[in-house]
Motif scaffolding. Structure first.
Motif, PDB file in Angstrom:
ATOM      1  N   MET A   1       5.032   1.571  -4.772  1.00 36.25           N
ATOM      2  CA  MET A   1       5.644   2.758  -5.362  1.00 36.25           C
ATOM      3  C   MET A   1       5.363   2.834  -6.864  1.00 36.25           C
ATOM      4  O   MET A   1       5.080   3.907  -7.408  1.00 36.25           O
ATOM      5  CB  MET A   1       7.164   2.752  -5.126  1.00 36.25           C
ATOM      6  N   LEU A   2       5.402   1.677  -7.516  1.00 32.98           N
ATOM      7  CA  LEU A   2       5.079   1.648  -8.944  1.00 32.98           C
ATOM      8  C   LEU A   2       3.616   2.009  -9.174  1.00 32.98           C
ATOM      9  O   LEU A   2       3.274   2.695 -10.143  1.00 32.98           O
ATOM     10  CB  LEU A   2       5.382   0.261  -9.519  1.00 32.98           C
ATOM     11  N   GLN A   3       2.738   1.560  -8.257  1.00 36.34           N
ATOM     12  CA  GLN A   3       1.329   1.897  -8.373  1.00 36.34           C
ATOM     13  C   GLN A   3       1.113   3.398  -8.227  1.00 36.34           C
ATOM     14  O   GLN A   3       0.293   3.999  -8.935  1.00 36.34           O
ATOM     15  CB  GLN A   3       0.513   1.150  -7.306  1.00 36.34           C
ATOM     16  N   LEU A   4       1.864   4.019  -7.311  1.00 37.68           N
ATOM     17  CA  LEU A   4       1.766   5.465  -7.135  1.00 37.68           C
ATOM     18  C   LEU A   4       2.153   6.190  -8.418  1.00 37.68           C
ATOM     19  O   LEU A   4       1.475   7.147  -8.829  1.00 37.68           O
ATOM     20  CB  LEU A   4       2.662   5.912  -5.978  1.00 37.68           C
TER      21      LEU A   4
ATOM     22  N   THR B   1      -3.167  -3.696  -5.051  1.00 31.99           N
ATOM     23  CA  THR B   1      -3.635  -3.539  -3.673  1.00 31.99           C
ATOM     24  C   THR B   1      -2.846  -4.378  -2.677  1.00 31.99           C
ATOM     25  O   THR B   1      -3.251  -4.511  -1.524  1.00 31.99           O
ATOM     26  CB  THR B   1      -5.126  -3.908  -3.586  1.00 31.99           C
ATOM     27  N   GLY B   2      -1.732  -4.946  -3.108  1.00 32.40           N
ATOM     28  CA  GLY B   2      -0.945  -5.799  -2.221  1.00 32.40           C
ATOM     29  C   GLY B   2      -0.053  -5.019  -1.272  1.00 32.40           C
ATOM     30  O   GLY B   2      -0.118  -3.791  -1.171  1.00 32.40           O
TER      31      GLY B   2
END
Length: 696
Positions: free
Chosen positions: A41-44, A33-34
């Motif tokens: 992009m990696l979270q996506l 959530t940062g």
């Protein structure tokens, strides 16, 4: 290998694959959530992977095909699922995504020992099939295994046992995906290349809507580096239908595709400068009382949607383009002159491809820059002189035409071209409505087309467009949608035999196919119906009689059921009582999850709903602007039921007073909503569409 042994082996593999999927889901970890862009992009990517794994967890796979490439010593089992899954450590594929090239073998194979090929990124791969197996997994439990082909056995043809099993299931209130039962002809359409406009003429129950949705999922997989979901759009006939199909794409792991109706989309493209008149319901107007075929085909909606009307609009736009060039020179002050020839050069050389009003804006700005340049070159700083020159500039620029879409359309309707096509009374009514910022649905296509020609798109172009129930569209609507794409890439589907909107739709596919270049399009016919039993399809085909418009009649799969029932009564009270009794009987059997009571008009449906309420029977009454379909027992006008399907259907007013001789397609639509059970009631003489042969 015995059937029991095969089942046990497959059940054990399911457990192993599910274990791997669940471990991979746990390994994804908490959501980031940062604010770091790289981490976002990696979270996506993690979220996309999580979505695929969640789809796979619900149903890891549905098919297996053992394929032996020519250069290999033995066949390799390939398991086909909705989402590809790799082994957590070795990265070997445990499940092949149904959209992958090799997965096409599962759908294309039709039996026999002859070699079969598929197109891979490395080229054509040839080999042989040793086994084709269907598997049903629900809640992580293997429920069914069906071998449709085993190499070397006497019966070498692929059977439809698994398909018939799935078709025999009851419906709920949502359309389902068909990944596990895609047929060869459907798969061929789904995998058509991107830069094509695909026309699908599909009979009722042929799966054309689901084929179109699966085509979207395939294109996003196949051309992942070139197209995006947010640049796709699906046009459906109404909000209720969108709700009905809403579960298919998420189940296929696809999101962010715009799903709308043409009217809603058009209002947005016109920047809400007009709105539809809430006091009028054009669909109800045409269906709440019988209309002759001549009335429908001579309606202004067909005229305003025609190629002839589009050509009239084009002529007015060409006239506008010619008037963009002032005939007089611009002379802000004596001795300072800008000749029309210079302005013409600017208009033709610079951005000549742009829409008219953008070109006008650039032209006006170029004239202003010319004037500023002249002031500097001549070192003129006289403020009163400049003020007078700017006034002349404004007056000169006003001579360069400027229109909104509504203004130009209203002006065009007053011209000679429109007068030859549309009666004066109708044209006057439209112009009057536009002054109040009101429009009829039939006016949206020309308004949108004019808006796009004047101002262009206010958003990125569409990578792909899907149009469902396209037999209800006009050539003019497609002309406008073409302007929203760099290259034609559409899936256009419908059924002429369900073309109940003759007041606005087409009577032949050539009306739409002629909008596109021949080399840019493919045309497919799906004449096999997977929805209804043989008895229902054969009954519905005979209802149409000679009204088939040259389209092949529906061919049912070999799924037999009960005969269609017809009951005729002398009194209205008897008919209403039978309607309630029939529904209560069906509900008591517990065999049907979705039941529909159809009638010719909304008024007739209201009468039925009131009677059911009196008897304490809970039913949902569907009206023209309803946005959701909840399943269960539904009462709905026949003209709003198109696109939906139900386990059992009762047509409550199949009499001559309700369904006239020109209503064959409407009655056909009503009949083909039923999957397993169909019954018709009449008070007084039956409609002529139900001849003696049908009633025996």
């Amino acid at each position: 290998m015995s059937v029991q042994s095969a089942f046990q082996d497959e059940a054990a593999r399911i457990e192993d694959v599910l274990g791997q999927i669940r471990r991979q889901l746990l390994a994804i970890g908490p959501r980031y959530t940062g604010d770091d862009f790289t981490e976002q992009m990696l979270q996506l990517q993690r979220e996309q992977r999580q979505q695929r794994l969640e789809v796979a967890e619900r149903e890891p796979y549905f098919g297996r095909i053992d394929f032996q490439e020519l250069a290999t010593p033995q066949p390799k089992p390939l398991y086909i699922g909705k989402a590809g899954v790799a082994h957590e450590s070795s990265k070997e594929l445990l499940v092949v995504d149904w959209r992958a090239p090799v997965a096409s073998l599962f759908y294309a194979f039709s039996g026999g020992e002859a070699p079969i090929t598929y197109e891979s990124p490395e080229g054509e791969i040839e080999g042989t099939i040793h086994l084709k197996r269907n598997l049903m997994v629900r809640g992580g439990v293997l429920e069914r295994v069906v071998d449709s082909y085993i190499r070397g056995e006497k019966d070498e043809s692929v059977t439809d046992e698994f398909l018939l099993y799935r078709l025999g299931e009851n419906k709920d209130n949502r359309l389902r995906d068909i990944v596990s039962t895609i047929q060869q002809e459907q798969d061929r359409i789904i995998r058509t290349e991107k830069n094509k406009t695909v026309f699908i003429q599909g009979v009722a129950g042929s799966g054309k809507t689901t084929v179109a949705l699966h085509r979207l999922a395939y294109l996003l997989y196949r051309y992942a580096d070139r197209i995006r979901a947010e640049r796709m759009v699906i046009f459906a006939p109404n909000r209720m239908f969108l709700d009905y199909i809403s579960g298919v794409l998420p189940e296929l792991g696809v999101g962010d595709i715009l799903q709308t109706t043409y009217n809603e989309w058009a209002i947005e493209r016109l920047q809400r400068s007009v709105r539809l008149d809430d006091s009028s319901d054009s669909m109800a107007y045409w269906f709440e009382q019988p209309r002759t075929r001549e009335e429908m085909e001579q309606a202004s909606g067909r005229i305003k949607g025609s190629t002839a009307f589009k050509e009239a609009v084009d002529r007015r736009l060409q006239e506008l383009e010619s008037t963009l060039l002032p005939e007089q020179p611009f002379e802000p002050i004596p001795g300072m002159t800008l000749q029309p020839s210079a302005i013409q050069d600017w208009l033709l050389i610079e951005d000549s491809y742009e829409p008219f009003m953008k070109r006008r804006e650039r032209l006006v700005n170029r004239i202003k820059r010319w004037l500023e340049s002249e002031w500097k070159a001549r070192r003129i700083n006289d403020r009163p002189l400049k003020s007078k020159a700017n006034a002349r500039l404004n007056a000169y620029c006003k001579k360069i035409p400027s229109f909104t879409a509504s203004q130009l359309y209203s002006e065009m309707l007053s011209g000679a071209d429109a007068a030859e096509l549309i009666p004066a009374k109708s044209r006057a009514a439209t112009v009057k409505a536009l002054k109040k910022n009101l429009a009829e649905p039939e006016d949206l296509a020309p308004l949108v087309y004019i808006q796009l020609r004047l101002y262009g798109l206010d958003q990125p172009v569409y990578d792909h467009v899907v149009i469902d129930e396209a037999q209800d569209y006009s050539p003019f609507q497609l002309e406008g949608l073409r302007l929203c794409q760099l290259h034609s890439s559409m899936t256009i589907l419908g059924d002429l035999q369900q073309g109940i909107h003759r007041y606005a739709g087409i009577v032949n596919w050539t009306e739409l196919t002629e909008v596109f270049d021949a080399q840019e399009q493919d045309y497919y016919e799906l004449d096999r119906s997977y929805r209804s039993t043989m008895e229902i399809i054969e009954f519905a085909n005979r209802v149409l009689g000679s009204m088939g418009d040259g389209v092949k009649p529906a061919v049912p799969v070999f799924r037999s059921g009960e005969e269609v029932e017809i009951s005729v009564f002398d009194q209205e009270e008897e008919r209403l009582a039978e309607a309630v009794r029939t529904v209560l009987d069906w509900q008591s059997q517990g065999s049907y999850r979705t039941i529909a009571v159809l009638a010719r008009t909304a008024i007739a449906c209201s009468v039925l709903a009131a009677r059911f309420a009196e008897e304490g029977v809970e039913a949902s009454l569907i009206q023209s602007k309803q946005e959701a379909y909840g399943g269960g027992l539904t009462i709905v006008p026949a003209y709003l039921a198109k696109g939906l399907e139900f386990d059992a259907v009762l047509i409550a007013d199949a009499d001559a007073a309700s369904f006239g001789d020109n209503d064959g397609k409407l009655l056909y639509v009503a009949c083909t909503r039923a999957l397993h059970k169909l019954k018709l009631l009449s008070c007084g003489p039956l409609t002529n569409l139900l001849n003696a042969e049908l009633c025996n």
